[in-house]
Motif scaffolding. Structure first.
Motif: not given
Length: 486
Positions: A118-136
């Protein structure tokens, strides 16, 4: 049974049930929706528009300890995250934060891989990449790698690969990459040294790819070289010289090439022996490794005259380069070999390098390069040959004649499709060739004078200026030798 359910509008009728507070209702509604909508993108899109994403994320938030509900939600998210509209909707939620909590609380392989998927799919979106990094997310992934890196069980190795791939995906976004680097203090960069020095090929690859991606920023490059990453990459490459992992070699060379882009880094990297140590890979028969090796060497010698002169006199390197200039099965390797050969001449401006390339029969490849389909390569070849001709024309004139350089230059000057810069550099080289009686005779016999006269009315001012100057030199040379112009 799916079609009647769809035709009856059952799916959208089930969506409101996801707002229930009864776990059994949520579970059965989620399962029904998931099964009916599986591999049906139209219905999935309708669900997203109906607001199902918000409901799914709320269920993950409210019932994080319910194994069945979490599983059903993850599978639903796995389907919907594949849609652009799904990613857009998820970017407006705190889904990454909740998925990190699930990732940290489970050791179930299937659950880990579903969450990462699921996260890998979300990582195709740059805004979600940032959200994922901020979430740890990256921190949770590094914990998985630490926990499983010593295991040889197939399922653990799959989880390690999935976690590694996701870390690299997060590094592909500029903002997320910078957040993860944190001036060399981020958790992933802190782990890089350990990964590069490990005996685990997947971790070695992840470490090298991490450095290569961090090195997309010049400031990061300078910082990493200060922190000593160059020697770690060289040590890794030495492990893989004989029958090594091509992916690891390719990634490590990519990292070194990117690190060598800032001028400040070149000197330090050369002092650390990069140019000499990576030449161990000259024996490689793998085209991807050859390609990256050539690009790295070319980046290192850019503006570094002493290094270019040293490498340009190395018979092993020059002979290998000339061999790769003929690599018909791999255009990329052939192009990079030619470009490095030209760079050695351009940056060294050395008589000895001219002699070494002539002795290895490399001049003909530079002449061929002047007719490349790539303008940048044409100009590099023309400038290199002009420098070589100015330095030591006597040594290379026979090769230039055999390669029909004068005729190639005339064609470039005559063709309307030839760009102004190529015409300009062609005339610059032509001026150098007039210092040889044999080549000057070829210029006169090919009637290049007439073409130069036409170029005096070219639309580009620099071309006109160079044409006038070249004509004057040609006339002066003709008068000095008694040749009468028509």
């Amino acid at each position: 049974m799916k079609k009647p359910c769809i035709d009856a509008g059952l799916v959208l009728a089930l969506v409101p049930l996801l707002e229930s507070t009864d776990q059994e209702t949520l579970l059965h509604a989620g399962r029904a929706i998931g099964r009916i909508c599986y591999e049906n993108s139209d219905l999935q899109e309708q669900l997203v528009k109906a607001g199902v994403i918000t409901s799914l994320v709320r269920i993950l938030t409210d019932y994080p300890d319910s194994e069945p509900l979490v599983r059903v939600n993850l599978l639903a998210l796995c389907n919907l995250a594949n849609l652009e509209i799904g990613k857009e909707a998820l970017s407006k939620t705190k889904v990454a934060e909740h998925l990190v909590k699930q990732l940290r609380r489970t050791e179930n392989h299937q659950r880990i891989e579903t969450i990462i998927e699921v996260l890998q799919m979300l990582a195709e979106n740059d805004a979600l990449k940032v959200q994922m990094v901020e979430a740890g997310v990256h921190e949770a992934l590094s914990e998985i790698l630490l926990r499983l890196q010593g295991s040889s069980q197939a399922e653990d190795m799959c989880s390690v690969k999935a976690a590694s791939d996701l870390i690299v995906s997060l590094l592909l976004g500029d903002e997320s990459m910078q957040k993860m680097f944190a001036n060399g203090c981020g958790i992933i960069y802190q782990k890089v040294g350990t990964w590069l020095a490990s005996n685990h090929p997947q971790l070695q690859l992840t470490g090298a790819l991490a450095v290569a991606n961090f090195a997309r920023n010049d400031g990061n490059c300078v910082r990493m070289v200060q922190l000593g990453v160059v020697l770690q990459l060289l040590d890794l490459l030495e492990q893989h010289v004989e029958n090594g992992d091509v992916s690891v070699q390719h990634a490590a060379l990519s990292a070194l090439r990117n690190l060598a882009i800032p001028v400040a880094n070149k000197v330090q990297m050369l002092e650390e022996g990069v140019a000499e140590r990576i030449q161990m890979l000259l024996r490689s028969e793998m085209a991807p490794v050859q390609f990256k090796l050539l690009g790295t060497l070319r980046m290192l010698i850019d503006g570094q005259a002493d290094t270019a002169e040293m490498l340009g006199q190395d018979p092993l390197l020059i002979n290998r380069l000339v061999q790769w200039c003929d690599a018909q099965e791999h255009a990329g390797v052939r192009g990079e070999a030619n470009r490095l050969l030209a760079s050695l001449l351009r940056h060294s401006r050395s008589q000895e390098v001219v002699k070494a390339i002539q002795q290895a029969e490399g001049v003909k490849h530079l002449v061929s390069m002047t007719t490349s389909e790539h303008v940048i390569m044409q100009n590099e070849a023309l400038i290199a040959l002009a420098i070589a001709s100015a330095i030591n024309l006597e040594v290379i004139k026979d090769s230039l004649k055999e390669s029909r350089l004068v005729q190639s230059l005339h064609k470039l000057l005559r063709d309307e499709i030839t760009g102004p810069e190529v015409k300009y550099n062609s005339m610059g080289l032509l001026c150098s060739l007039l210092n040889s009686g044999d080549l000057k005779q070829e210029v006169e016999e090919d009637n290049i004078k007439e073409t130069l006269e036409k170029l005096c009315s070219h639309s580009n001012a620099n071309v006109v200026k160079q044409a006038v100057m070249t004509l004057q030199i040609l006339r002066d040379e003709s008068q000095n030798t008694g040749f009468v112009s028509p």
